[in-house]
Design a protein around this motif. Sequence first.
Motif, PDB file in Angstrom:
ATOM      1  N   THR A 244       0.876  -1.173   0.046  1.00  0.00           N
ATOM      2  CA  THR A 244      -0.101   0.038   0.115  1.00  0.00           C
ATOM      3  C   THR A 244       0.827   1.185  -0.060  1.00  0.00           C
ATOM      4  OG1 THR A 244      -0.138   0.034   2.332  1.00  0.00           O
ATOM      5  CG2 THR A 244      -1.627  -1.175   1.573  1.00  0.00           C
ATOM      6  N   GLU A 245       0.271   2.309  -0.186  1.00  0.00           N
ATOM      7  CA  GLU A 245       1.076   3.681  -0.199  1.00  0.00           C
ATOM      8  C   GLU A 245       1.656   3.681   1.103  1.00  0.00           C
ATOM      9  OE1 GLU A 245      -2.446   4.289  -3.059  1.00  0.00           O
ATOM     10  OE2 GLU A 245      -1.938   3.095  -1.640  1.00  0.00           O
ATOM     11  N   LEU A 248       4.799   1.865   1.644  1.00  0.00           N
ATOM     12  CA  LEU A 248       5.871   2.487   0.883  1.00  0.00           C
ATOM     13  C   LEU A 248       6.464   3.739   1.557  1.00  0.00           C
ATOM     14  CD1 LEU A 248       4.864   2.724  -3.063  1.00  0.00           C
ATOM     15  CD2 LEU A 248       6.519   1.005  -1.796  1.00  0.00           C
ATOM     16  N   ASP A 249       5.482   4.426   2.371  1.00  0.00           N
ATOM     17  CA  ASP A 249       5.915   5.577   3.302  1.00  0.00           C
ATOM     18  C   ASP A 249       7.107   5.294   4.278  1.00  0.00           C
ATOM     19  OD1 ASP A 249       4.139   7.145   1.828  1.00  0.00           O
ATOM     20  OD2 ASP A 249       2.932   6.972   3.629  1.00  0.00           O
ATOM     21  N   THR A 272      -5.359   1.672  -5.272  1.00  0.00           N
ATOM     22  CA  THR A 272      -4.830   3.165  -6.005  1.00  0.00           C
ATOM     23  C   THR A 272      -3.413   3.281  -5.769  1.00  0.00           C
ATOM     24  OG1 THR A 272      -4.855   3.914  -3.627  1.00  0.00           O
ATOM     25  CG2 THR A 272      -6.814   4.204  -5.066  1.00  0.00           C
ATOM     26  N   LEU A 273      -2.619   2.131  -5.770  1.00  0.00           N
ATOM     27  CA  LEU A 273      -1.422   1.897  -5.511  1.00  0.00           C
ATOM     28  C   LEU A 273      -0.475   2.506  -7.020  1.00  0.00           C
ATOM     29  CD1 LEU A 273       1.550   1.999  -3.942  1.00  0.00           C
ATOM     30  CD2 LEU A 273       1.454  -0.429  -4.475  1.00  0.00           C
ATOM     31  N   ASP A 276       0.178   6.064  -7.709  1.00  0.00           N
ATOM     32  CA  ASP A 276       0.919   6.849  -6.781  1.00  0.00           C
ATOM     33  C   ASP A 276       2.256   7.062  -7.666  1.00  0.00           C
ATOM     34  OD1 ASP A 276       3.529   6.997  -5.028  1.00  0.00           O
ATOM     35  OD2 ASP A 276       1.660   7.068  -3.374  1.00  0.00           O
ATOM     36  N   ARG A 278       5.294   7.059  -7.108  1.00  0.00           N
ATOM     37  CA  ARG A 278       6.374   6.059  -6.721  1.00  0.00           C
ATOM     38  C   ARG A 278       6.264   4.907  -7.522  1.00  0.00           C
ATOM     39  NH1 ARG A 278       5.602   6.367  -0.585  1.00  0.00           N
ATOM     40  NH2 ARG A 278       3.398   6.487  -1.325  1.00  0.00           N
TER      41      ARG A 278
END
Length: 306
Positions: A244-245, A248-249, A272-273, A276, A278
């Motif tokens: 997930t976002e 990744l954070d 929704t990845l 993103d 990234r």
Amino acid sequence: MATRHFLTLLDLSQDELHYLIQRAITIKNELKAQGPRYTPLPNRTMAMIFEKSSTRTRVSFETAMAHFGGHALFLSPRDTQLGRGEPIGDTARVLSEMVDIVMIRTFSHQGLEAYAAASSVPVINALTDDYHPCQLLADVMTWTELRGSVKGKTAVWIGDGNNMCHSWINAARQFDFQLRICCPAGYEPRQDILEAAGDRVTILRDPNDAVVDADLVTTDVWASMGQEEEQAKREADFAGFQVTEALLDRARADALFLHCLPAHRGEEISETLLDDPRAVVWQEAGNRLHAQKALIEFLLLGRVDG
């Protein structure tokens, strides 16, 4: 030049692989600047044998040969005597008399090795149940384009210890980076492939720990082709392993996300990845064309200056 095959990343030296990555970037830049004017393979033919379906593999190889001035033949099991029981070696010897290079996307890696052993023209592994080295050329190319040398950096594989994972392990060996594999118990990569990589690869169980300070995070579907009947069990076993976002954070601020595609949104990745910034999966997919052009050129012509 003696016949060379590309069945895994270990078939080329580290120096040759680094050359391929830089050559692929050059070919891509020249194509964007000038269009498909570079045609080093006029009248050359590639046989493309598909026992597993594909979008990216077929389009990229067929386009590569067209750009190079050559021709690609699509052969499904219905189109060849392999589908009717002809021995692999016999088919290899026949095609060697007619085409210049062969690309195979199949199930059995041992079958691919048997084909290559009987072939007098280069054979490219376009995916087997054990390895997917062409995808790794595109992945390392993308990583290099965007972040420079990958030597000494850290990549994280989250998911099944499958053919993609095996090729990421080989990539860590050949391109000299660290690989963290994060998978549930029972889904580890093959032990012999893991052991051969030594201390370049580590196994972890918690994705939140695995991605800390990582330069790159990548994953794949939880159930690969031929494993559809295991879908429900795998979804349960891989609960908590979705990228997930927020996950990744926890990686480096400039970390990238890769996925070989097709992706199952809502399963191995969040819905929704891929939106993103990234996530560079579209560039990654497009780089299959350029990386494979460099590979085809190398196998047929050797190193090319420029």
